[in-house]
Scaffold this motif. Structure first.
Motif, short mmCIF file in Angstrom:
data_model
loop_
_atom_site.label_atom_id
_atom_site.label_comp_id
_atom_site.label_asym_id
_atom_site.label_seq_id
_atom_site.Cartn_x
_atom_site.Cartn_y
_atom_site.Cartn_z
N ASP A 87 0.80 -1.22 0.00
CA ASP A 87 0.00 0.00 0.00
C ASP A 87 0.84 1.27 0.00
OD1 ASP A 87 -2.45 -1.44 0.07
OD2 ASP A 87 -2.20 -1.72 2.24
N THR A 88 2.01 1.21 0.65
CA THR A 88 2.85 2.40 0.75
C THR A 88 4.31 2.05 0.48
OG1 THR A 88 3.35 2.14 3.11
CG2 THR A 88 1.32 3.37 2.54
N ASP A 89 5.08 3.07 0.14
CA ASP A 89 6.52 2.88 -0.06
C ASP A 89 7.16 2.34 1.22
OD1 ASP A 89 5.96 4.11 -2.46
OD2 ASP A 89 7.43 5.73 -2.21
N GLN A 90 6.78 2.89 2.36
CA GLN A 90 7.38 2.47 3.62
C GLN A 90 7.04 1.02 3.94
OE1 GLN A 90 9.64 4.42 5.39
NE2 GLN A 90 10.03 2.39 6.21
N GLN A 91 5.82 0.61 3.69
CA GLN A 91 5.43 -0.78 3.91
C GLN A 91 6.30 -1.71 3.05
OE1 GLN A 91 1.65 -2.17 2.23
NE2 GLN A 91 1.18 -3.10 4.23
N LEU A 92 6.46 -1.38 1.78
CA LEU A 92 7.28 -2.20 0.90
C LEU A 92 8.72 -2.26 1.39
CD1 LEU A 92 7.15 -2.45 -2.90
CD2 LEU A 92 9.35 -2.22 -1.78
N LYS A 93 9.28 -1.12 1.76
CA LYS A 93 10.67 -1.07 2.23
C LYS A 93 10.85 -1.88 3.50
CE LYS A 93 11.65 3.34 0.03
NZ LYS A 93 11.83 4.79 0.22
N ASP A 94 9.90 -1.80 4.43
CA ASP A 94 9.98 -2.57 5.68
C ASP A 94 9.97 -4.07 5.40
OD1 ASP A 94 10.05 -0.22 7.16
OD2 ASP A 94 7.94 -0.35 7.78
N ILE A 95 9.05 -4.53 4.55
CA ILE A 95 8.96 -5.94 4.22
C ILE A 95 10.23 -6.40 3.50
CG2 ILE A 95 7.72 -7.63 2.80
CD1 ILE A 95 5.14 -6.00 3.44
N TYR A 96 10.70 -5.60 2.57
CA TYR A 96 11.92 -5.88 1.81
C TYR A 96 13.11 -6.09 2.74
CZ TYR A 96 15.85 -4.60 -1.33
OH TYR A 96 17.02 -4.55 -2.04
N GLU A 97 13.30 -5.17 3.68
CA GLU A 97 14.42 -5.26 4.61
C GLU A 97 14.33 -6.50 5.48
OE1 GLU A 97 14.56 -1.54 6.72
OE2 GLU A 97 15.06 -0.42 4.89
N LYS A 98 13.15 -6.84 5.95
CA LYS A 98 12.98 -8.01 6.81
C LYS A 98 13.20 -9.31 6.04
CE LYS A 98 9.79 -5.73 9.99
NZ LYS A 98 8.39 -5.65 10.45
N LEU A 99 12.65 -9.41 4.82
CA LEU A 99 12.83 -10.62 4.02
C LEU A 99 14.27 -10.81 3.58
CD1 LEU A 99 9.66 -10.53 1.73
CD2 LEU A 99 10.12 -12.13 3.60
N ALA A 100 15.01 -9.72 3.42
CA ALA A 100 16.39 -9.80 2.94
C ALA A 100 17.36 -10.33 3.99
CB ALA A 100 16.84 -8.42 2.46
N VAL A 101 17.00 -10.27 5.27
CA VAL A 101 17.89 -10.75 6.33
C VAL A 101 18.12 -12.25 6.14
CG1 VAL A 101 18.17 -11.09 8.82
CG2 VAL A 101 17.16 -8.96 7.96
N GLY A 102 19.35 -12.61 5.85
CA GLY A 102 19.70 -14.01 5.62
C GLY A 102 19.29 -14.53 4.27
N GLY A 103 18.70 -13.67 3.45
CA GLY A 103 18.24 -14.07 2.13
C GLY A 103 19.12 -13.49 1.03
N GLU A 104 18.57 -13.47 -0.17
CA GLU A 104 19.30 -12.96 -1.33
C GLU A 104 18.42 -11.99 -2.10
OE1 GLU A 104 21.29 -14.64 -5.46
OE2 GLU A 104 20.45 -16.06 -4.03
N ILE A 105 18.93 -10.81 -2.32
CA ILE A 105 18.20 -9.81 -3.11
C ILE A 105 18.39 -10.15 -4.58
CG2 ILE A 105 18.09 -7.37 -3.74
CD1 ILE A 105 19.02 -6.80 -0.81
#
Length: 134
Positions: A87-105
């Protein structure tokens, strides 16, 4: 009609369930363990593993479970991607940062011609995610 994703893990469904609850600020609405079903044959060390669970967030439900020992699962080299319409840029950025921990961008945050904001991440469990604001 609605579609629900059901993710199967190799003995670490509870870790994944708790991780995604944090990523999406979700609520675990159901959790059943193999040991809850004494008539079902399962190894003794599998009694605390998850046979079914539901994670609720923003009107969505994801189900998760552990496969039985000897049944190896994976998410298949990007053969399956879960797309999250944010819904928002901030929501996307928050989810992105959390999913990236230990993952691969796979695709860094960007503004392609088809979206206001977009990113792709394969998380630490091997699940591929596309995050988008149209």
């Amino acid at each position: 009609m609605k579609i629900k994703s059901y993710l199967s893990f190799n003995g670490n469904a509870e870790e994944a369930l708790n991780f995604y609850a944090g990523v999406f600020n979700g609520t675990i609405s159901e959790i059943f363990r193999y040991g809850d079903y004494p008539d079902m044959e399962s190894p003794a060390d599998y009694k605390d593993k998850i046979i079914h669970s539901d994670l609720e967030f923003n009107g969505c439900t994801f189900s998760m479970a552990d496969t039985m020992p000897g049944t190896k699962t994976d998410f298949g080299s990007l053969g399956h991607t879960i797309t999250v319409f944010c819904d928002t840029d901030q929501q996307l950025k928050d989810i992105y940062e959390k999913l990236a921990v230990g993952g691969e961008i796979k695709c860094e945050l960007c503004q392609p011609f088809y979206a206001k904001l977009y990113a792709e991440v394969v998380d630490k469990f091997g699940v591929a995610w596309a995050l988008i604001i149209e």
